[in-house]
Design a protein around this motif. Structure first.
Motif, PDB file in Angstrom:
ATOM      1  N   ILE A 205      38.210  21.431   8.652  1.00 22.73           N
ATOM      2  CA  ILE A 205      38.145  20.472   9.755  1.00 22.73           C
ATOM      3  C   ILE A 205      38.851  21.008  10.996  1.00 22.73           C
ATOM      4  CG2 ILE A 205      38.845  18.176  10.541  1.00 22.73           C
ATOM      5  CD1 ILE A 205      38.362  17.202   7.640  1.00 22.73           C
ATOM      6  N   GLY A 206      40.043  21.552  10.844  1.00 25.61           N
ATOM      7  CA  GLY A 206      40.776  22.072  12.001  1.00 25.61           C
ATOM      8  C   GLY A 206      39.993  23.128  12.748  1.00 25.61           C
ATOM      9  N   TRP A 207      39.414  24.074  12.015  1.00 20.63           N
ATOM     10  CA  TRP A 207      38.626  25.140  12.619  1.00 20.63           C
ATOM     11  C   TRP A 207      37.368  24.580  13.293  1.00 20.63           C
ATOM     12  CZ3 TRP A 207      33.733  27.121  11.226  1.00 20.63           C
ATOM     13  CH2 TRP A 207      33.369  28.297  11.890  1.00 20.63           C
ATOM     14  N   LEU A 208      36.706  23.644  12.627  1.00 27.75           N
ATOM     15  CA  LEU A 208      35.493  23.056  13.195  1.00 27.75           C
ATOM     16  C   LEU A 208      35.794  22.254  14.461  1.00 27.75           C
ATOM     17  CD1 LEU A 208      33.811  21.963   9.853  1.00 27.75           C
ATOM     18  CD2 LEU A 208      32.962  23.725  11.432  1.00 27.75           C
ATOM     19  N   VAL A 209      36.900  21.530  14.465  1.00 28.86           N
ATOM     20  CA  VAL A 209      37.293  20.778  15.667  1.00 28.86           C
ATOM     21  C   VAL A 209      37.608  21.757  16.793  1.00 28.86           C
ATOM     22  CG1 VAL A 209      39.048  19.257  16.667  1.00 28.86           C
ATOM     23  CG2 VAL A 209      38.102  18.750  14.413  1.00 28.86           C
ATOM     24  N   HIS A 210      38.330  22.823  16.475  1.00 28.59           N
ATOM     25  CA  HIS A 210      38.714  23.815  17.482  1.00 28.59           C
ATOM     26  C   HIS A 210      37.491  24.427  18.172  1.00 28.59           C
ATOM     27  CE1 HIS A 210      41.077  26.889  19.466  1.00 28.59           C
ATOM     28  NE2 HIS A 210      40.249  27.801  18.987  1.00 28.59           N
ATOM     29  N   LYS A 211      36.439  24.694  17.422  1.00 27.09           N
ATOM     30  CA  LYS A 211      35.254  25.318  18.011  1.00 27.09           C
ATOM     31  C   LYS A 211      34.269  24.295  18.599  1.00 27.09           C
ATOM     32  CE  LYS A 211      31.825  25.925  14.520  1.00 27.09           C
ATOM     33  NZ  LYS A 211      30.716  26.769  14.298  1.00 27.09           N
ATOM     34  N   SER A 212      34.576  23.013  18.466  1.00 27.10           N
ATOM     35  CA  SER A 212      33.699  21.961  18.999  1.00 27.10           C
ATOM     36  C   SER A 212      34.137  21.572  20.413  1.00 27.10           C
ATOM     37  CB  SER A 212      33.749  20.723  18.093  1.00 27.10           C
ATOM     38  OG  SER A 212      34.957  20.012  18.290  1.00 27.10           O
ATOM     39  N   ASP A 213      33.422  20.614  20.967  1.00 25.32           N
ATOM     40  CA  ASP A 213      33.769  20.072  22.287  1.00 25.32           C
ATOM     41  C   ASP A 213      34.829  18.981  22.190  1.00 25.32           C
ATOM     42  OD1 ASP A 213      31.907  21.723  23.522  1.00 25.32           O
ATOM     43  OD2 ASP A 213      30.304  20.230  23.378  1.00 25.32           O
ATOM     44  N   TYR A 214      35.330  18.722  20.999  1.00 24.92           N
ATOM     45  CA  TYR A 214      36.286  17.639  20.773  1.00 24.92           C
ATOM     46  C   TYR A 214      37.665  18.216  20.481  1.00 24.92           C
ATOM     47  CZ  TYR A 214      31.888  15.194  20.338  1.00 24.92           C
ATOM     48  OH  TYR A 214      30.643  14.707  20.588  1.00 24.92           O
ATOM     49  N   ASN A 215      38.675  17.362  20.547  1.00 22.86           N
ATOM     50  CA  ASN A 215      40.028  17.789  20.193  1.00 22.86           C
ATOM     51  C   ASN A 215      40.643  16.749  19.262  1.00 22.86           C
ATOM     52  OD1 ASN A 215      41.071  15.657  21.810  1.00 22.86           O
ATOM     53  ND2 ASN A 215      41.017  16.969  23.610  1.00 22.86           N
ATOM     54  N   ARG A 216      41.828  17.060  18.771  1.00 23.37           N
ATOM     55  CA  ARG A 216      42.478  16.155  17.814  1.00 23.37           C
ATOM     56  C   ARG A 216      42.792  14.800  18.424  1.00 23.37           C
ATOM     57  NH1 ARG A 216      46.491  19.709  13.986  1.00 23.37           N
ATOM     58  NH2 ARG A 216      44.984  21.315  13.446  1.00 23.37           N
ATOM     59  N   GLU A 217      43.111  14.771  19.707  1.00 22.16           N
ATOM     60  CA  GLU A 217      43.404  13.499  20.377  1.00 22.16           C
ATOM     61  C   GLU A 217      42.167  12.599  20.376  1.00 22.16           C
ATOM     62  OE1 GLU A 217      45.522  10.520  22.375  1.00 22.16           O
ATOM     63  OE2 GLU A 217      46.183  12.237  21.184  1.00 22.16           O
ATOM     64  N   TYR A 218      40.996  13.192  20.608  1.00 23.15           N
ATOM     65  CA  TYR A 218      39.757  12.424  20.562  1.00 23.15           C
ATOM     66  C   TYR A 218      39.553  11.836  19.163  1.00 23.15           C
ATOM     67  CZ  TYR A 218      34.890  11.117  20.673  1.00 23.15           C
ATOM     68  OH  TYR A 218      33.725  10.404  20.576  1.00 23.15           O
ATOM     69  N   LEU A 219      39.788  12.661  18.122  1.00 21.17           N
ATOM     70  CA  LEU A 219      39.633  12.164  16.750  1.00 21.17           C
ATOM     71  C   LEU A 219      40.623  11.047  16.460  1.00 21.17           C
ATOM     72  CD1 LEU A 219      39.172  15.451  14.686  1.00 21.17           C
ATOM     73  CD2 LEU A 219      37.426  13.959  15.660  1.00 21.17           C
ATOM     74  N   ARG A 220      41.847  11.200  16.950  1.00 23.03           N
ATOM     75  CA  ARG A 220      42.880  10.181  16.733  1.00 23.03           C
ATOM     76  C   ARG A 220      42.408   8.836  17.274  1.00 23.03           C
ATOM     77  NH1 ARG A 220      46.597   7.395  19.003  1.00 23.03           N
ATOM     78  NH2 ARG A 220      46.290   8.193  21.092  1.00 23.03           N
ATOM     79  N   LYS A 221      41.857   8.851  18.475  1.00 26.35           N
ATOM     80  CA  LYS A 221      41.382   7.607  19.087  1.00 26.35           C
ATOM     81  C   LYS A 221      40.115   7.088  18.407  1.00 26.35           C
ATOM     82  CE  LYS A 221      43.420   8.565  23.572  1.00 26.35           C
ATOM     83  NZ  LYS A 221      43.144   8.945  24.967  1.00 26.35           N
ATOM     84  N   ARG A 222      39.189   7.990  18.096  1.00 31.46           N
ATOM     85  CA  ARG A 222      37.921   7.575  17.481  1.00 31.46           C
ATOM     86  C   ARG A 222      38.139   6.888  16.135  1.00 31.46           C
ATOM     87  NH1 ARG A 222      32.411   9.535  17.988  1.00 31.46           N
ATOM     88  NH2 ARG A 222      31.252   9.172  16.067  1.00 31.46           N
ATOM     89  N   TYR A 223      39.061   7.423  15.327  1.00 33.43           N
ATOM     90  CA  TYR A 223      39.285   6.883  13.989  1.00 33.43           C
ATOM     91  C   TYR A 223      40.511   5.988  13.899  1.00 33.43           C
ATOM     92  CZ  TYR A 223      35.713  10.257  12.893  1.00 33.43           C
ATOM     93  OH  TYR A 223      34.537  10.957  12.877  1.00 33.43           O
ATOM     94  N   ASN A 224      41.155   5.743  15.043  1.00 33.16           N
ATOM     95  CA  ASN A 224      42.329   4.876  15.098  1.00 33.16           C
ATOM     96  C   ASN A 224      43.384   5.324  14.078  1.00 33.16           C
ATOM     97  OD1 ASN A 224      43.885   2.768  16.112  1.00 33.16           O
ATOM     98  ND2 ASN A 224      43.111   1.330  14.588  1.00 33.16           N
ATOM     99  N   LYS A 225      43.716   6.619  14.142  1.00 32.65           N
ATOM    100  CA  LYS A 225      44.678   7.221  13.221  1.00 32.65           C
ATOM    101  C   LYS A 225      45.843   7.802  14.023  1.00 32.65           C
ATOM    102  CE  LYS A 225      41.965   6.694   9.634  1.00 32.65           C
ATOM    103  NZ  LYS A 225      42.253   5.737   8.608  1.00 32.65           N
ATOM    104  N   THR A 226      46.927   8.103  13.341  1.00 36.44           N
ATOM    105  CA  THR A 226      48.061   8.749  14.005  1.00 36.44           C
ATOM    106  C   THR A 226      47.759  10.244  14.157  1.00 36.44           C
ATOM    107  OG1 THR A 226      49.197   9.295  11.949  1.00 36.44           O
ATOM    108  CG2 THR A 226      49.684   7.121  12.933  1.00 36.44           C
ATOM    109  N   ALA A 227      48.502  10.891  15.047  1.00 33.90           N
ATOM    110  CA  ALA A 227      48.361  12.338  15.223  1.00 33.90           C
ATOM    111  C   ALA A 227      48.692  13.057  13.923  1.00 33.90           C
ATOM    112  CB  ALA A 227      49.259  12.817  16.358  1.00 33.90           C
ATOM    113  N   ASN A 228      49.657  12.534  13.176  1.00 33.78           N
ATOM    114  CA  ASN A 228      50.035  13.140  11.907  1.00 33.78           C
ATOM    115  C   ASN A 228      48.892  13.068  10.894  1.00 33.78           C
ATOM    116  OD1 ASN A 228      52.111  14.395  10.280  1.00 33.78           O
ATOM    117  ND2 ASN A 228      52.128  12.480   9.105  1.00 33.78           N
ATOM    118  N   THR A 229      48.184  11.964  10.859  1.00 28.09           N
ATOM    119  CA  THR A 229      47.052  11.823   9.938  1.00 28.09           C
ATOM    120  C   THR A 229      45.961  12.829  10.276  1.00 28.09           C
ATOM    121  OG1 THR A 229      47.496   9.491   9.506  1.00 28.09           O
ATOM    122  CG2 THR A 229      45.241  10.254   9.110  1.00 28.09           C
ATOM    123  N   ILE A 230      45.633  12.965  11.547  1.00 30.48           N
ATOM    124  CA  ILE A 230      44.606  13.927  11.962  1.00 30.48           C
ATOM    125  C   ILE A 230      45.051  15.342  11.618  1.00 30.48           C
ATOM    126  CG2 ILE A 230      43.315  14.877  13.914  1.00 30.48           C
ATOM    127  CD1 ILE A 230      42.485  11.990  13.028  1.00 30.48           C
TER     128      ILE A 230
END
Length: 69
Positions: A8-33
């Motif tokens: 997941i980390g590698w796929l997010v890194h090469k995508s147009d998205y970042n961890r902050e976007y995932l945090r907001k999209r899934y309503n999770k903490t930065a630690n969870t992501i």
């Protein structure tokens, strides 16, 4: 012994998205992501399917088996 390795980390890194976007999209903490990206914890099945669609990969591509030595 085989271990499940997160891509997941590698796929997010090469995508147009970042961890902050995932945090907001899934309503999770930065630690969870971060844990999803490192394989310390896992998204729920509906989140896995949504994440795979978002990253334009198959669910199988989010993880791979590795040999634990």
């Amino acid at each position: 012994m085989r271990k499940l390795k997160s891509n997941i980390g590698w796929l997010v890194h090469k995508s147009d998205y970042n961890r902050e976007y995932l945090r907001k999209r899934y309503n999770k903490t930065a630690n969870t992501i971060s844990n999803w990206c490192t394989g310390k914890s896992y998204p729920s099945p509906p989140e896995l399917w949504d994440l795979a669609e978002l990253l334009e990969v198959k669910v199988d591509d989010l993880y791979e088996w590795s040999e634990n030595t």
